[in-house]
Motif scaffolding. Structure first.
Motif, short mmCIF file in Angstrom:
data_model
loop_
_atom_site.label_atom_id
_atom_site.label_comp_id
_atom_site.label_asym_id
_atom_site.label_seq_id
_atom_site.Cartn_x
_atom_site.Cartn_y
_atom_site.Cartn_z
N LEU A 18 68.85 31.05 46.66
CA LEU A 18 68.38 31.81 44.74
C LEU A 18 67.50 31.06 44.46
CD1 LEU A 18 69.68 33.32 42.67
CD2 LEU A 18 70.91 31.42 41.62
N GLY A 19 67.34 30.00 44.74
CA GLY A 19 66.13 29.10 44.59
C GLY A 19 64.78 29.40 45.42
N PHE A 20 65.18 29.75 46.55
CA PHE A 20 63.81 31.09 46.69
C PHE A 20 63.39 32.26 46.20
CE2 PHE A 20 64.45 28.28 51.00
CZ PHE A 20 63.64 27.44 50.82
N LEU A 21 64.62 32.63 46.19
CA LEU A 21 64.10 34.21 45.09
C LEU A 21 63.32 33.71 43.95
CD1 LEU A 21 64.64 36.75 45.33
CD2 LEU A 21 66.96 36.53 44.19
N VAL A 22 64.20 32.93 43.85
CA VAL A 22 63.68 32.87 41.73
C VAL A 22 62.29 32.03 41.98
CG1 VAL A 22 63.90 31.29 39.08
CG2 VAL A 22 65.73 33.06 40.89
N VAL A 23 61.90 30.99 42.45
CA VAL A 23 60.87 30.36 42.64
C VAL A 23 59.24 31.01 42.88
CG1 VAL A 23 59.96 28.53 43.26
CG2 VAL A 23 62.25 27.86 42.90
N GLY A 24 59.71 32.40 44.54
CA GLY A 24 59.15 32.51 45.01
C GLY A 24 58.58 33.59 44.14
N PHE A 25 59.21 34.08 43.14
CA PHE A 25 58.49 35.24 42.73
C PHE A 25 58.07 35.40 41.38
CE2 PHE A 25 60.02 37.47 37.90
CZ PHE A 25 59.45 38.11 38.81
N LEU A 26 58.47 33.81 40.66
CA LEU A 26 57.91 32.97 39.69
C LEU A 26 56.70 32.89 40.00
CD1 LEU A 26 60.09 31.35 37.75
CD2 LEU A 26 58.98 33.12 37.10
N LEU A 27 56.40 32.71 42.00
CA LEU A 27 55.22 32.24 42.31
C LEU A 27 54.09 33.39 42.12
CD1 LEU A 27 52.97 30.17 43.97
CD2 LEU A 27 54.81 31.08 46.00
N PHE A 28 54.37 34.54 42.54
CA PHE A 28 53.94 35.63 42.89
C PHE A 28 53.35 35.66 41.50
CE2 PHE A 28 55.13 35.65 47.70
CZ PHE A 28 53.71 36.17 47.71
N ALA A 29 54.33 35.74 40.19
CA ALA A 29 53.90 36.41 39.02
C ALA A 29 53.04 35.80 38.77
CB ALA A 29 55.22 35.85 37.84
N GLY A 30 52.64 34.38 38.55
CA GLY A 30 51.67 33.04 38.15
C GLY A 30 50.16 34.12 39.31
N LEU A 31 50.56 34.30 40.03
CA LEU A 31 49.25 34.57 40.50
C LEU A 31 49.03 35.74 39.72
CD1 LEU A 31 49.81 33.81 44.45
CD2 LEU A 31 48.49 32.66 42.72
N MET A 32 49.82 37.19 39.92
CA MET A 32 49.40 38.26 39.67
C MET A 32 49.15 37.96 37.28
SD MET A 32 49.68 41.15 41.25
CE MET A 32 50.72 41.49 42.24
N THR A 33 49.10 36.95 37.22
CA THR A 33 48.48 36.69 35.93
C THR A 33 47.48 36.26 35.85
OG1 THR A 33 50.78 36.64 35.39
CG2 THR A 33 49.08 35.05 33.61
N THR A 34 46.70 35.54 36.52
CA THR A 34 46.01 35.26 37.24
C THR A 34 44.48 35.84 36.74
OG1 THR A 34 46.65 33.17 37.38
CG2 THR A 34 44.13 33.26 38.18
N VAL A 35 45.21 37.10 38.59
CA VAL A 35 44.51 38.22 38.62
C VAL A 35 44.72 39.29 37.40
CG1 VAL A 35 44.20 40.33 39.41
CG2 VAL A 35 44.89 37.87 40.71
N ALA A 36 44.58 39.46 36.63
CA ALA A 36 45.00 39.85 35.13
C ALA A 36 44.21 39.40 34.02
CB ALA A 36 46.40 39.82 34.16
N ALA A 37 44.09 37.93 34.51
CA ALA A 37 43.06 37.14 33.17
C ALA A 37 41.98 37.18 33.51
CB ALA A 37 44.10 35.91 32.99
N ILE A 38 41.70 37.26 34.68
CA ILE A 38 40.19 36.45 34.94
C ILE A 38 39.29 38.35 35.13
CG2 ILE A 38 40.56 34.60 36.34
CD1 ILE A 38 40.25 36.24 38.92
N SER A 39 39.82 39.41 35.25
CA SER A 39 39.43 40.65 35.56
C SER A 39 39.06 41.36 34.00
CB SER A 39 40.39 41.70 35.97
OG SER A 39 40.87 41.23 37.12
N PRO A 40 37.70 42.05 34.16
CA PRO A 40 37.23 42.82 32.70
C PRO A 40 38.28 44.21 32.99
CG PRO A 40 35.79 43.46 34.24
CD PRO A 40 36.95 41.83 35.06
N SER A 41 38.97 44.37 33.83
CA SER A 41 40.00 45.55 33.37
C SER A 41 40.96 45.97 34.05
CB SER A 41 38.89 46.94 33.72
OG SER A 41 38.78 46.70 35.03
N SER A 42 41.86 46.58 34.00
CA SER A 42 43.33 47.11 35.46
C SER A 42 42.45 47.33 35.89
CB SER A 42 43.71 48.18 33.70
OG SER A 42 42.84 49.51 33.82
N LYS A 43 42.19 48.44 35.87
CA LYS A 43 41.43 49.01 37.39
C LYS A 43 41.39 47.71 38.49
CE LYS A 43 38.44 52.83 39.90
NZ LYS A 43 37.68 53.64 39.59
N GLU A 44 40.21 47.20 38.07
CA GLU A 44 39.81 45.40 38.58
C GLU A 44 40.66 44.80 38.74
OE1 GLU A 44 35.75 43.78 39.10
OE2 GLU A 44 35.57 45.68 37.54
#
Length: 409
Positions: free
Chosen positions: A283-309
């Motif tokens: 359960l720990g690996f599941l939740v922490v792993g999910f939040l890890l990728f969620a943080g990376l996805m947020t970074t990608v969305a924040a630095i990109s000028p558009s949703s397409k990029e």
């Protein structure tokens, strides 16, 4: 704190109120069950059809050049065994359509392990039926000298093994110890495919339609990102609860009908092993792993000028969880391998590798705990970078934010 709760509530309700969310949740088990059922019944029907065709084949000639085929077996199948001198005539009869098929067992079949089949038509059922019939005649002829039917069945079908496995002197339950923690690996992929994109689309869409400017006048960027992450985490637990309820309903229905709910390969639910420590780590690996990728996805969305990029940049994170399957054998059999060690602690592969190794138990408790701590550190870093990236890139609509500018103080 009240603003953080408001963000969590808003993001959570926005997601679960979407019809597409519940449609996908309901459709997944329905589609999976339908595919499994159709595949099972179609394969059963196809096999039965081939067996039926094989039983009804009568106009098939058999030529034996190997001297391995028993005439009694051939005549018992309602067919006739011809000498080698008749092969060319019979081949011409097949070509003319007078004979449905000709099976020739050549002299060198023991070396080449192949025989010839001549067919009068391209019908797939007939070709499969003739092949099944020819295999049966060959196998039965080879096993016939064994005499006893039980011995013949044993030679043809083999025997299943019943394993008794010890771990440090303790008898284990074998595969039944792997199923419950392995289920968390399946859940990780389900949650990853369903939920990980919410952070990407939520941030990139708000940024692209300029609603982010108004949001930031009400709440701090840190509270906004944390609120979104916690909301998506709640969505994840909602999905897990939904699938758990479905499984419980299936179990209750099966028992009410007087059936024991079994998993594939005749695995009995009642024999499953629920080890609290292994489940806690999973359960720990599941939740922490999910939040890890969620943080990376947020970074990608924040630095990109558009949703397409942002979607283009996110491809690498969607592919990363599948990388460990290229190294699945070393992960399962050679945990001391340097590559396996690297994949266990590398942030993009660690959730899946840790879940796999936790499932099969080739990590000690200390190493499992250390892997979870390392993954948690990377998760915290990914969220911290996401907050900084969001603070610097939320109001930048014209260009991609450079990583160097995010890491600057």
């Amino acid at each position: 704190m009240s603003k953080l709760r408001s963000v969590i509530r808003h993001e959570y309700m926005t997601i679960i109120r979407q019809p597409s969310f519940w449609i996908s949740m309901v459709a997944f088990p329905i589609i999976f069950g339908a595919i499994f059922g159709l595949n099972y019944f179609s394969n059963t029907s196809g096999t039965a059809r081939i067996e039926e065709v094989a039983k009804n084949l009568e106009n098939v000639a058999i030529v034996d050049e190997s001297e391995l085929i028993s005439e009694d077996v051939v005549t018992g199948a309602g067919l006739e065994l011809y000498p080698s001198s008749e092969k060319e005539r019979l081949q011409q009869s097949v070509q003319d359509g007078d004979v449905e098929a000709l099976v020739v067992y050549p002299e060198n079949i023991t070396k080449d392990r192949a025989y010839l089949v001549y067919l009068a038509s391209p019908d797939f059922s007939t070709s499969s039926g003739v092949g099944s019939l020819a295999d049966t005649i060959l196998e039965t002829s080879l096993y016939l000298p064994l005499g006893d039917q039980d011995v013949i069945a044993l030679a043809q079908q083999g025997a299943s093994s019943e394993q008794v496995i010890y771990d440090n002197g303790r008898e284990t339950a074998g595969i039944y110890e792997y199923i419950v923690p392995g289920f968390f690996l399946v859940l990780f992929y389900i949650v990853f495919l369903f939920s990980i994109g919410y952070m990407l689309t939520s941030v990139s869409d708000e940024k692209e339609n300029r609603s982010m400017e108004m949001v930031l006048t009400y709440v701090k960027s840190r509270d906004l990102i944390m609120g979104k992450l916690l909301a998506v985490t709640l969505v994840t637990f909602t999905q897990l609860a939904f699938f758990a309820v479905l499984g419980l309903i299936a179990l209750l229905v099966a028992r009410s009908l007087g059936n024991e709910l079994n998993l594939p390969l005749d695995i009995q639910v009642s024999e499953l092993v629920f080890d609290p420590l292994t489940i806690a780590f999973a359960l720990g690996f599941l939740v922490v792993g999910f939040l890890l990728f969620a943080g990376l996805m947020t970074t990608v969305a924040a630095i990109s000028p558009s949703s397409k990029e942002a979607n283009n940049f996110s491809v690498v994170f969607y592919l990363a969880p599948w990388i460990p399957f290229w190294f699945i054998m070393p992960i399962l059999t050679d945990p001391e391998n340097p590559v396996v060690r690297f994949l266990t602690y590398f942030p993009l592969t660690s959730p899946v590798v840790a879940l796999v190794r936790n499932t099969i138990g080739n990590m000690s408790t200390l190493e499992t705990a250390f892997a979870l701590v390392v993954m948690t550190i990377f998760m915290v870093l990914s969220i911290a970078i996401a907050v900084r990236a969001f603070s610097r890139g939320a109001l930048e609509f014209s260009q991609t934010i450079k990583l160097s500018s995010i890491l600057k103080k």
